[in-house]
Design a protein around this motif. Sequence first.
Motif, PDB file in Angstrom:
ATOM      1  N   MET A   1       0.848  -1.187   0.000  1.00  0.00           N
ATOM      2  CA  MET A   1       0.000   0.000   0.000  1.00  0.00           C
ATOM      3  C   MET A   1       0.887   1.242   0.000  1.00  0.00           C
ATOM      4  N   ILE A   2       0.496   2.220  -0.795  1.00  0.00           N
ATOM      5  CA  ILE A   2       1.219   3.490  -0.816  1.00  0.00           C
ATOM      6  C   ILE A   2       0.227   4.632  -0.585  1.00  0.00           C
ATOM      7  N   ILE A   3       0.584   5.520   0.319  1.00  0.00           N
ATOM      8  CA  ILE A   3      -0.188   6.742   0.531  1.00  0.00           C
ATOM      9  C   ILE A   3       0.563   7.854  -0.180  1.00  0.00           C
ATOM     10  N   LYS A   4      -0.083   8.480  -1.153  1.00  0.00           N
ATOM     11  CA  LYS A   4       0.582   9.487  -1.970  1.00  0.00           C
ATOM     12  C   LYS A   4       0.060  10.885  -1.662  1.00  0.00           C
ATOM     13  N   GLU A  16       6.110  17.523   2.208  1.00  0.00           N
ATOM     14  CA  GLU A  16       5.291  16.682   1.339  1.00  0.00           C
ATOM     15  C   GLU A  16       5.985  15.338   1.154  1.00  0.00           C
ATOM     16  N   ALA A  17       5.200  14.264   1.164  1.00  0.00           N
ATOM     17  CA  ALA A  17       5.820  12.947   1.077  1.00  0.00           C
ATOM     18  C   ALA A  17       4.824  11.892   0.630  1.00  0.00           C
ATOM     19  N   ASP A  18       5.370  10.752   0.228  1.00  0.00           N
ATOM     20  CA  ASP A  18       4.628   9.517   0.006  1.00  0.00           C
ATOM     21  C   ASP A  18       5.079   8.520   1.076  1.00  0.00           C
ATOM     22  N   ILE A  19       4.195   7.604   1.405  1.00  0.00           N
ATOM     23  CA  ILE A  19       4.482   6.607   2.443  1.00  0.00           C
ATOM     24  C   ILE A  19       4.189   5.219   1.888  1.00  0.00           C
ATOM     25  N   LYS A  20       5.119   4.294   2.084  1.00  0.00           N
ATOM     26  CA  LYS A  20       4.877   2.907   1.697  1.00  0.00           C
ATOM     27  C   LYS A  20       4.671   2.057   2.943  1.00  0.00           C
ATOM     28  N   ILE A  21       3.642   1.201   2.884  1.00  0.00           N
ATOM     29  CA  ILE A  21       3.315   0.306   3.990  1.00  0.00           C
ATOM     30  C   ILE A  21       3.375  -1.127   3.487  1.00  0.00           C
ATOM     31  N   GLU A  22       4.109  -1.960   4.206  1.00  0.00           N
ATOM     32  CA  GLU A  22       4.132  -3.396   3.928  1.00  0.00           C
ATOM     33  C   GLU A  22       3.782  -4.134   5.196  1.00  0.00           C
ATOM     34  N   ASP A  23       2.829  -5.062   5.081  1.00  0.00           N
ATOM     35  CA  ASP A  23       2.268  -5.737   6.247  1.00  0.00           C
ATOM     36  C   ASP A  23       1.755  -4.664   7.209  1.00  0.00           C
ATOM     37  N   ILE A  32       8.791  11.160  -3.364  1.00  0.00           N
ATOM     38  CA  ILE A  32       7.938  10.486  -4.352  1.00  0.00           C
ATOM     39  C   ILE A  32       8.300   9.005  -4.359  1.00  0.00           C
ATOM     40  N   ILE A  33       7.285   8.148  -4.293  1.00  0.00           N
ATOM     41  CA  ILE A  33       7.494   6.704  -4.387  1.00  0.00           C
ATOM     42  C   ILE A  33       6.772   6.207  -5.636  1.00  0.00           C
ATOM     43  N   HIS A  34       7.548   5.622  -6.558  1.00  0.00           N
ATOM     44  CA  HIS A  34       6.964   5.055  -7.771  1.00  0.00           C
ATOM     45  C   HIS A  34       6.928   3.534  -7.629  1.00  0.00           C
ATOM     46  N   GLU A  35       5.760   2.966  -7.583  1.00  0.00           N
ATOM     47  CA  GLU A  35       5.606   1.511  -7.504  1.00  0.00           C
ATOM     48  C   GLU A  35       4.426   1.103  -8.375  1.00  0.00           C
ATOM     49  N   LYS A  36       4.578   0.000  -9.061  1.00  0.00           N
ATOM     50  CA  LYS A  36       3.487  -0.521  -9.882  1.00  0.00           C
ATOM     51  C   LYS A  36       2.772  -1.644  -9.124  1.00  0.00           C
ATOM     52  N   GLY A  37       1.501  -1.783  -9.403  1.00  0.00           N
ATOM     53  CA  GLY A  37       0.734  -2.868  -8.828  1.00  0.00           C
ATOM     54  C   GLY A  37       0.421  -2.717  -7.350  1.00  0.00           C
TER      55      GLY A  37
END
Length: 415
Positions: A1-4, A16-23, A32-37
């Motif tokens: 999951m990414i919060i942009k 300003e930021a993006d956040i990536k969540i795993e589990d 900036i976080i670039h992730e597909k899928g």
Amino acid sequence: MIIKDVKIITNDGIIEADIKIEDNKITKVSKIIHEKGEDIIRGNGKLLLPGGIDNHVHIFKKYLKVPTSDTVRRSTIASAFGGTTTVIDFAFSDRSPKVEERIEQFKDSFVNYSFHIFASDITDNLINTLKSGFKSVKFMMIEYAGIKSSLSGLRRINDLLKKFNGYIMVHAEDEELIKSLSEGKKGDPKLHLLTRPEETELSAVLRARAIVDNGIIAHVSCGRTLDLIEGKLLGEVVLHHLLLSKKVYERSDSHLFVTSPPVRDPEELWKRINKIYMIATDHNWFDRAIKEEHKEFPDLVPGLPGVELRVPMIITEFMKRKLPLSLAVKLLSENPAKLNGLNKGKIAEGYDADLVIYNQEKKWKISVDNTHMADWTPYEGYEVIGKPETVIINGKIAIENEEIKDEFFTGKLVK
């Protein structure tokens, strides 16, 4: 999951930021976080707050003469709607409800939860509870639930907690002084304030300060207490002491506003905001009819509903008073997490993903119709700046666009 596209409050300002969540963890914080899928949550420039941690709540309290009107489910859903993702309640070491009973009662909690342990002295039960991982003891300097305390018991608990790296939460009121001021008095609820003047708190705090090595004074109600404990103990202030004043005792419905200790002069606390370690609520949900049944001193029911409103009302006050929002985040989330040894309260890699998307542009007025606690509110008509919109608990969306996403969602026991 990414919060942009969210804004994060830091000590140096808002970024300003993006956040990536795993589990259930935050794994990346970047411009900036670039992730597909990936599942994407669009923040659209709103604030992202760490989930609130309320260090002092009384949910589904059934052990006193007057039970609260809530259920665990209802109060913890209210918590989540208000941006609080962890609550810390209470259990007893040597009477019901003990920790095992409280864990069973909280099995359907919507948010994460833990417990402070009521104790007046060292017992095998207390030692075993601390060995199981709980870190804090609540010590009442007044008789509570039929349990009487002594300073010698406080000293023994203090020595025990050193071995467990724990801390004491002290309810600091001078029972002897309160009894002497109360003797023979009946009638107006204002007597609750008059028989519990500041001196009843200050005198108890002085004794606690002489004994406790690692502790926090619960629900500090007067500014002078914060002056006394500076450098020795920590200060917990609760929502109603910051927002309500003793003027409520001039109202015809003053019995509704009774708390122990009573509300006094909030500006004396705001003047010392930098001496406060955390802001909690001391949440007690009593419906109006319960308060009405007990409207004359000394037969009053202390306690106010507040768990849903702590985060938005404190954020609002900080904005109005032009105080740094970074301090609000510390008082609402970071410091209570740190004190309780929880991997929460910060938006940083490796921390638990308990997060709140907060719409800082939204303005609304508090009423019983747009909140989820009790059938009345002590803050009726207060105008709030901003509102939690999406709430993530343990890496999962619990509330989305101000609506529960999963009716069966539950939090976890943390310690």
